[in-house]
Design a protein around this motif. Sequence first.
Motif, PDB file in Angstrom:
ATOM      1  N   ASP A  52     -74.257  -6.694  17.809  1.00 35.92           N
ATOM      2  CA  ASP A  52     -74.567  -7.929  17.076  1.00 35.92           C
ATOM      3  C   ASP A  52     -73.413  -8.278  16.121  1.00 35.92           C
ATOM      4  OD1 ASP A  52     -77.015  -7.500  18.259  1.00 35.92           O
ATOM      5  OD2 ASP A  52     -78.111  -7.190  16.378  1.00 35.92           O
ATOM      6  N   THR A  53     -73.423  -9.494  15.639  1.00 35.50           N
ATOM      7  CA  THR A  53     -72.498  -9.879  14.565  1.00 35.50           C
ATOM      8  C   THR A  53     -73.325 -10.308  13.353  1.00 35.50           C
ATOM      9  OG1 THR A  53     -70.915 -10.626  16.233  1.00 35.50           O
ATOM     10  CG2 THR A  53     -70.500 -11.308  13.972  1.00 35.50           C
ATOM     11  N   VAL A  54     -72.891  -9.849  12.179  1.00 37.08           N
ATOM     12  CA  VAL A  54     -73.589 -10.174  10.934  1.00 37.08           C
ATOM     13  C   VAL A  54     -72.698 -11.125  10.123  1.00 37.08           C
ATOM     14  CG1 VAL A  54     -74.825  -9.201   8.955  1.00 37.08           C
ATOM     15  CG2 VAL A  54     -74.501  -7.825  10.997  1.00 37.08           C
TER      16      VAL A  54
ATOM     17  N   ILE B 220     -63.082  -4.470  17.217  1.00 39.67           N
ATOM     18  CA  ILE B 220     -62.276  -5.423  16.432  1.00 39.67           C
ATOM     19  C   ILE B 220     -63.223  -6.103  15.447  1.00 39.67           C
ATOM     20  CG2 ILE B 220     -61.006  -7.611  16.598  1.00 39.67           C
ATOM     21  CD1 ILE B 220     -59.860  -6.585  19.273  1.00 39.67           C
ATOM     22  N   GLY B 221     -62.814  -6.166  14.192  1.00 40.54           N
ATOM     23  CA  GLY B 221     -63.631  -6.894  13.200  1.00 40.54           C
ATOM     24  C   GLY B 221     -64.869  -6.138  12.763  1.00 40.54           C
ATOM     25  N   GLY B 222     -64.783  -4.800  12.736  1.00 36.86           N
ATOM     26  CA  GLY B 222     -65.959  -3.982  12.457  1.00 36.86           C
ATOM     27  C   GLY B 222     -66.290  -3.796  10.984  1.00 36.86           C
TER      28      GLY B 222
ATOM     29  N   LEU C 190     -68.922  -9.552  10.314  1.00 31.90           N
ATOM     30  CA  LEU C 190     -68.730  -8.135  10.644  1.00 31.90           C
ATOM     31  C   LEU C 190     -69.332  -7.897  12.034  1.00 31.90           C
ATOM     32  CD1 LEU C 190     -70.126  -5.386   8.245  1.00 31.90           C
ATOM     33  CD2 LEU C 190     -70.818  -5.470  10.605  1.00 31.90           C
ATOM     34  N   ALA C 191     -68.559  -7.266  12.917  1.00 36.68           N
ATOM     35  CA  ALA C 191     -69.046  -6.969  14.273  1.00 36.68           C
ATOM     36  C   ALA C 191     -69.595  -5.540  14.275  1.00 36.68           C
ATOM     37  CB  ALA C 191     -67.900  -7.094  15.271  1.00 36.68           C
ATOM     38  N   VAL C 192     -70.879  -5.393  14.557  1.00 36.13           N
ATOM     39  CA  VAL C 192     -71.521  -4.070  14.469  1.00 36.13           C
ATOM     40  C   VAL C 192     -71.074  -3.215  15.666  1.00 36.13           C
ATOM     41  CG1 VAL C 192     -73.718  -2.839  14.351  1.00 36.13           C
ATOM     42  CG2 VAL C 192     -73.506  -5.107  13.298  1.00 36.13           C
TER      43      VAL C 192
ATOM     44  N   HIS D 120     -64.529 -14.192  24.098  1.00 35.15           N
ATOM     45  CA  HIS D 120     -63.366 -15.068  23.907  1.00 35.15           C
ATOM     46  C   HIS D 120     -63.444 -15.634  22.495  1.00 35.15           C
ATOM     47  CE1 HIS D 120     -62.749 -16.157  28.467  1.00 35.15           C
ATOM     48  NE2 HIS D 120     -62.667 -14.855  28.233  1.00 35.15           N
ATOM     49  N   ARG D 121     -62.301 -15.674  21.811  1.00 38.14           N
ATOM     50  CA  ARG D 121     -62.323 -16.247  20.464  1.00 38.14           C
ATOM     51  C   ARG D 121     -61.296 -17.364  20.336  1.00 38.14           C
ATOM     52  NH1 ARG D 121     -61.150 -13.207  14.803  1.00 38.14           N
ATOM     53  NH2 ARG D 121     -59.362 -14.605  14.730  1.00 38.14           N
ATOM     54  N   ILE D 122     -61.721 -18.468  19.789  1.00 40.26           N
ATOM     55  CA  ILE D 122     -60.789 -19.562  19.480  1.00 40.26           C
ATOM     56  C   ILE D 122     -60.908 -19.866  17.994  1.00 40.26           C
ATOM     57  CG2 ILE D 122     -60.110 -21.943  19.921  1.00 40.26           C
ATOM     58  CD1 ILE D 122     -61.202 -21.776  22.679  1.00 40.26           C
TER      59      ILE D 122
HETATM   60  C1  SIN Z   1     -64.152 -11.028  14.861  1.00 37.51           C
HETATM   61  O1  SIN Z   1     -64.063 -10.477  13.779  1.00 37.51           O
HETATM   62  O2  SIN Z   1     -63.588 -12.085  15.095  1.00 37.51           O
HETATM   63  C2  SIN Z   1     -65.005 -10.407  15.932  1.00 37.51           C
HETATM   64  C3  SIN Z   1     -66.446 -10.649  15.715  1.00 37.51           C
HETATM   65  C4  SIN Z   1     -67.268 -10.059  16.816  1.00 37.51           C
HETATM   66  O3  SIN Z   1     -66.720  -9.541  17.794  1.00 37.51           O
HETATM   67  O4  SIN Z   1     -68.479 -10.127  16.724  1.00 37.51           O
END
Ligand code: SIN
Length: 284
Positions: A129-131, A98-100, A261-263, A274-276
């Motif tokens: 990682d997330t960028v 998700i969010g790649g 961006l989620a690698v 978890h995302r809020i």
């Molecule tokens: C997202 O785009 O919210 C996900 C980010 C992630 O999983 O690192």
Amino acid sequence: MIDDYNTIRVKPLGGALGAEISGIDLNEAIPDEQLTEVRQVFGQYAVIFFRNQNLTPENEIRFAKRWGEINTNRFFSSVEGYPQIALVVKEPDQKNNIGGSWHTDHSYDTAPALGSMLFAHEVPVSGGDTVFASMYRAYDTLSDGLKSTLGNLRARHSSVHVFGAARAEKGNDDTVGRIKNPEAATQEAIHPVVIIHPETGRKSLYVNPGFTLGFEGWSDEESKPLLEYLYAHAARPEFTCRFQWKEGSIAFWDNRATWHLAVNDYQGSRRMMHRITIEGTPLS
Ligand code: SIN
């Protein structure tokens, strides 16, 4: 380490954005003075990180509510018993994350989200990682001529092509099931291409590859070359920072000032976050 704070320690992560905050326990109700300092860091660095927090869902929600109202996600599955907490998960047998690719959460809403918090519960041994990219830096480094052209433009954003029926019908996309309610993907919004950040007053480039369709009054085809120029410019490595997760890490990013961006480089491993998301205000 930056010494300007009384109640926290702050270590910048990259030259353009991002700072790690330590000396704080988010499982406690943090005092107002500490929250004020955390807010200053959030304003200055646009994405902040915390380590070793291991919050309960109740404490994730309590921390999030210090920043504003929670947006209950329409499209993501949620943590059982906690509809305010969206699940961002990839199982070992799933290929798509998700969010790649680069995006700004909720830019398709008329009042786009202030920010999003991600709490790491299970992370791969390596990768995942997330960028993040700074849209302040992207704007500041454009020529005066292009800044002035963009200052007169607004852009169309939509959720439909990402979360709507077309996605649900894609046979090869195994985020189907983790991403749901395609019928709820009706959001379309128009925002200035250059926004004045409601809290910092800084100018920020507000278009993104995930949800922006084109400029108001321009066709998608006409918009494409200029958008592609802006996207390549904004993604320059020197405008980014990269966060390596551990369990108990938290990232909180400002959607008015960043892309992320989620690698997706951890095939065969599980990653569960978890995302809020915090509600925002209309942009101008
Ligand atoms: C997202 O785009 O919210 C996900 C980010 C992630 O999983 O690192």
